[in-house]
Scaffold this active site. Structure first.
Site, PDB file in Angstrom:
ATOM      1  N   TYR A   1       0.844  -1.196   0.000  1.00  0.00           N
ATOM      2  CA  TYR A   1       0.000   0.000   0.000  1.00  0.00           C
ATOM      3  C   TYR A   1       0.877   1.242   0.000  1.00  0.00           C
ATOM      4  O   TYR A   1       0.971   1.959  -0.971  1.00  0.00           O
ATOM      5  CB  TYR A   1      -0.957  -0.019   1.199  1.00  0.00           C
ATOM      6  CG  TYR A   1      -1.880   1.173   1.261  1.00  0.00           C
ATOM      7  CD1 TYR A   1      -1.658   2.220   2.159  1.00  0.00           C
ATOM      8  CD2 TYR A   1      -2.964   1.271   0.402  1.00  0.00           C
ATOM      9  CE1 TYR A   1      -2.494   3.328   2.190  1.00  0.00           C
ATOM     10  CE2 TYR A   1      -3.813   2.385   0.429  1.00  0.00           C
ATOM     11  CZ  TYR A   1      -3.558   3.397   1.322  1.00  0.00           C
ATOM     12  OH  TYR A   1      -4.377   4.498   1.348  1.00  0.00           O
TER      13      TYR A   1
ATOM     14  N   SER B   1      -6.072   1.636  -4.551  1.00  0.00           N
ATOM     15  CA  SER B   1      -6.221   3.047  -4.205  1.00  0.00           C
ATOM     16  C   SER B   1      -4.861   3.749  -4.213  1.00  0.00           C
ATOM     17  O   SER B   1      -4.257   3.840  -5.279  1.00  0.00           O
ATOM     18  CB  SER B   1      -6.912   3.132  -2.849  1.00  0.00           C
ATOM     19  OG  SER B   1      -7.599   4.318  -2.765  1.00  0.00           O
TER      20      SER B   1
ATOM     21  N   ASP C   1     -17.618   4.492  -7.277  1.00  0.00           N
ATOM     22  CA  ASP C   1     -16.465   4.793  -6.425  1.00  0.00           C
ATOM     23  C   ASP C   1     -16.335   6.308  -6.340  1.00  0.00           C
ATOM     24  O   ASP C   1     -15.836   6.951  -7.263  1.00  0.00           O
ATOM     25  CB  ASP C   1     -15.179   4.172  -6.991  1.00  0.00           C
ATOM     26  CG  ASP C   1     -14.013   4.382  -6.019  1.00  0.00           C
ATOM     27  OD1 ASP C   1     -12.954   3.746  -6.213  1.00  0.00           O
ATOM     28  OD2 ASP C   1     -14.159   5.179  -5.060  1.00  0.00           O
TER      29      ASP C   1
ATOM     30  N   HIS D   1     -15.721   1.955  -3.851  1.00  0.00           N
ATOM     31  CA  HIS D   1     -14.300   1.888  -3.535  1.00  0.00           C
ATOM     32  C   HIS D   1     -13.912   0.573  -2.883  1.00  0.00           C
ATOM     33  O   HIS D   1     -12.770   0.168  -2.939  1.00  0.00           O
ATOM     34  CB  HIS D   1     -13.945   3.060  -2.617  1.00  0.00           C
ATOM     35  CG  HIS D   1     -12.483   3.331  -2.526  1.00  0.00           C
ATOM     36  ND1 HIS D   1     -11.705   3.620  -3.622  1.00  0.00           N
ATOM     37  CD2 HIS D   1     -11.649   3.353  -1.457  1.00  0.00           C
ATOM     38  CE1 HIS D   1     -10.458   3.814  -3.226  1.00  0.00           C
ATOM     39  NE2 HIS D   1     -10.393   3.651  -1.940  1.00  0.00           N
TER      40      HIS D   1
END
Ligand SMILES: O=C(NCC(=O)N1CCC[C@H]1C(=O)O)OCc1ccccc1
Length: 724
Positions: A480, A561, A652, A694
């Site tokens: 991430y 993301s 999203d 999302h």
């Protein structure tokens, strides 16, 4: 694989922006309007192309079947006590949404209290937030549709389960906090967006600005709600409010970005003779005292004894500490639990009157302790295995607390801990078991990999026992790297199917930008140093190859993301290093992200192209602006981009789909379609879901279908074979 027929998307070469004197073309600007017919056609053409590729991925149905079977197991979540009742969420296995149960005591007969599965045929209405009043008389809950961040708040009477007429709209990014008289609750909302004809909440991209704090009286219309706070001079500000355990104070948290920093104001409500009644119909805001009126640090309330407040804070403590202040003497703060040398103080929760349960992160593993709330001194170490504390269900008034735990090989354990006994026992209250998963077949180890600048990056590697390090294994590397978020050990149903049936090795790289080593680690992967995230991830990938776990054409990278940005940047910078790339809901247009919905809050990690110096950082790695033909860059070793799937969804409104759509069109144009015999034979496709967002609230079937699609794509592109 036969050459694909890519749709041709119009390039509007007239769109050229000037960033501080630098001209930047944006030919797919038109893809930013989700309601335009041309955009809907583009999406439909991509869906058709992707379906044609997925049809050739022959493990798709086997994966769907195995993941469905694996998912089909009872899942309990930790109980929480309100008033004199217990509440808990539970899923029989394949229910679209978890169901809320209530019981009079832990051994009592549970009753369904709230079943979100009843709110829609396809399970796309989910429960986003829920708060029960102090006396357990009312339940206020926020429903989200199709995965959007927008919620509608409803109120249910717990005893008779009757849902009141109260309906609160245009609520987003809110906490719900009841006053102890159970007359109503605080919540935050935005002004209603302009509703054109057939407005579909969650598909609009308008910036979310001008957040406001309200108080709602049960049994009234939203129009009568009391405006408690707003700050029109600071449209980015966001407000969260909480009533303290003693019911006396209202704490107001003010944030203006995603940085772990906030202001703290308080309002002594005991001064109001008749609760909030006196504020009905008035236009002045609540009288707050500004305890902290700057964004120097983060302060999270742990407990208060009248005016003596205890906070978890990172003021001059990037690894966090517990501090205390008396409102009567707001200038003098004392340390209750000083900052640790090595460990990040991740959470602190007041329990059993005079204690607190604290959790630390030590090299990405959890340490759990009981400490004295007053002095901070260590009372007890609670032993837990390598893994993550995924929840602590406890209130200051409770002596029985529940601790949820999970790790790579532990689907889920809920411990019950009685703090009244001399030696607090960690009894197993519930244990989740996954059919067909045998933990003894697998091993987990943690390695520390040097990055380009010498920083060592922790990485977890999950593999079947005794695999040969001959580079033959398909490998899935996930990371991430941002927003102070730590990726700690967790259990994944789909991942166990991949390791079991595709012989995959699964890895998590704890790259910089996260919270794994506190605020310094976060900052080291932000703003001008964002490239460190990509360097760390590339180094982790190179380690997996050099150590013999895998080889580039068998390595798949995945992120979501901010992690989708990571994937987009890394395939641009090292297209030769990966065989497959899966980017979920990525932030791909780094010059424009701040213009849409809540994107303006992310400038704390990314910076903003409105500023010359920060534009300089962003243009260097923005995925949308750095797609280049590898065979032209390095003619000596002709290479191509990995097989790439960009995943997004029509609702999203956290990371709007335009990011993925613009990158998809750009990659297909530059790499695939415009050249006749282009060396790019690896597919570049988009998976665009409908009535989905999302990620939060995604129904079980959609989770399964998406996993089957992306991992069968991965399996085919890595040449991984299925073993039954
Ligand atoms: O934007 C985020 N969180 C960050 C987020 O969702 N990000 C940050 C980058 C893209 C995306 C992601 O990585 O999930 O949450 C909304 C919010 C609530 C309160 C205060 C500020 C913001």
């Amino acid at each position: 694989n036969q050459p694909l027929h890519y749709p041709t998307a119009r390039r509007d070469v007239s769109v050229i922006d000037d960033y501080h004197g630098v001209k930047i073309a944006d030919p797919y600007r038109w893809l930013e309007d989700p309601d335009a017919e041309e955009v809907k056609e583009f999406v439909q053409e991509q869906v058709t192309l992707t379906e044609s590729v997925l049809k050739t991925c022959d493990t798709r149905e086997k994966l769907r079947e195995k993941i469905t079977k694996s998912f089909d197991h009872p899942r309990y979540y930790a109980p929480f006590k309100r008033g004199n009742k217990y509440f808990y969420f539970y899923n029989t296995g394949l229910q679209a949404q978890d169901v809320l149960y209530v019981q009079d005591c832990l051994e009592g007969e549970p009753e369904v209290l709230l079943d979100p599965n009843g709110f829609s045929e396809d399970g796309t209405v989910s429960l986003n937030t829920l708060t029960i009043s102090e006396d357990a008389k009312y339940l206020a809950y926020g429903l989200s549709t199709s995965g959007s961040d927008w919620i509608t708040i409803k109120v249910m009477h717990v005893e008779n389960k009757i849902v009141e007429a109260d309906t609160l709209k245009w609520v987003k990014f809110t906490s719900i906090s009841w006053t102890h008289d159970s007359k109503g609750f605080f919540y935050s909302r935005y002004p209603a967006p302009k509703e054109g004809e057939n407005f579909d909440a969650g598909t609009e991209t308008d910036a979310s600005l001008y957040h406001e704090l309200y108080y709602h009286f049960v049994g009234t219309d939203q129009a009568e709600d009391i405006l408690c706070w707003r700050d029109p001079e600071n449209p980015k500000y966001m407000f969260g409010a909480g009533v303290t355990d003693d019911g006396k104070y209202l704490l107001l948290y003010i944030t203006e970005s995603c940085d772990p920093v906030n202001k703290v104001y308080y309002c002594d409500m005991s001064a109001f003779s008749d609760g909030l009644e006196g504020f009905r119909g008035r236009t002045d805001l609540l009288p707050f005292v500004k305890l902290i009126d700057n964004f120097d640090a983060q302060y999270q309330h742990i407990a208060n004894d009248d005016t003596e407040f205890t906070f978890l804070a990172n003021k001059d403590a990037p690894k966090y500490k517990v501090v205390r202040v008396d409102l009567k003497d707001p200038g003098s703060w004392i340390d209750v639990v000083p900052e640790s040398e090595k460990d990040v103080l991740e959470s602190a929760c007041a329990v059993n009157g005079d204690k607190m349960i604290v959790s630390y992160l030590r090299d990405v593993k959890y340490v759990l302790q009981i400490r004295d709330l007053k002095t901070g001194s260590l009372l007890r170490q609670l032993h837990i295995d390598i893994g993550s504390v995924t929840g602590i269900s406890a209130r200051r008034k409770d002596s029985i607390v529940f601790i949820s735990f999970a790790s790579f090989l532990t689907p889920g354990i809920i411990y019950q801990c009685n703090l009244d006994t001399e030696v607090p026992d960690m009894k197993i209250f519930r244990e989740i078991t996954v059919p067909g998963f045998d933990r003894t077949e697998f091993q987990v180890n943690q390695v520390f990999v040097p990055s380009q600048d010498g920083t060592t990056i922790p990485m977890f590697i999950v593999a079947r026992k005794n695999i040969k390090l001959d580079g033959s294994h398909p490998c899935l590397l996930y990371a991430y790297g941002g927003f102070n978020i730590s990726i700690t050990p967790s259990f994944s149903v789909s991942r166990t199917v991949l390791t079991r049936h595709l012989g995959a090795v699964f890895c998590i790289a704890n790259i910089r930008g996260g919270g794994e080593y506190g605020e310094e680690w976060h900052k080291a992967g932000s703003l001008a140093r964002k490239q460190n995230c990509f360097d760390d991830f590339i180094s982790a990938s190179e380690y997996l190859v050099s150590a013999g776990y895998t080889q580039p054409k068998k390595l798949c990278i995945e992120g979501g993301s901010n992690g989708g940005l990571l994937i987009g940047a890394c395939i641009n910078q090292r297209p030769d290093l990966f065989g497959c790339a899966l980017a979920h809901v990525g932030v791909m247009d780094m010059l424009r992200f701040h213009k849409f919905t809540i994107g303006h809050a992310w400038t704390s990690d990314f910076g903003c192209s409105d500023k010359k110096e920060e534009f300089g950082w962003l243009i260097k790695y923005s995925p949308l602006h750095n797609v280049r033909r590898p065979w032209e860059q390095h003619p000596e070793q002709p290479t191509q981009y990995p097989s790439t799937m960009l995943l997004t969804a029509d609702h999203d409104d956290r990371v709007v789909p335009l990011h993925s759509l613009k990158l998809l069109a750009t990659m297909q144009h530059i790499l695939c379609s415009s050249l006749k015999n282009s060396p790019q034979t690896n597919p570049i496709i988009g998976r665009i879901d409908c009535k989905a967002g999302h990620g939060a609230g995604r129904p079980t079937q959609k989770l399964i279908d998406q996993a089957a699609d992306r991992y069968s794509f991965m399996a085919k592109m890595l040449g991984a074979s299925w073993n039954e």
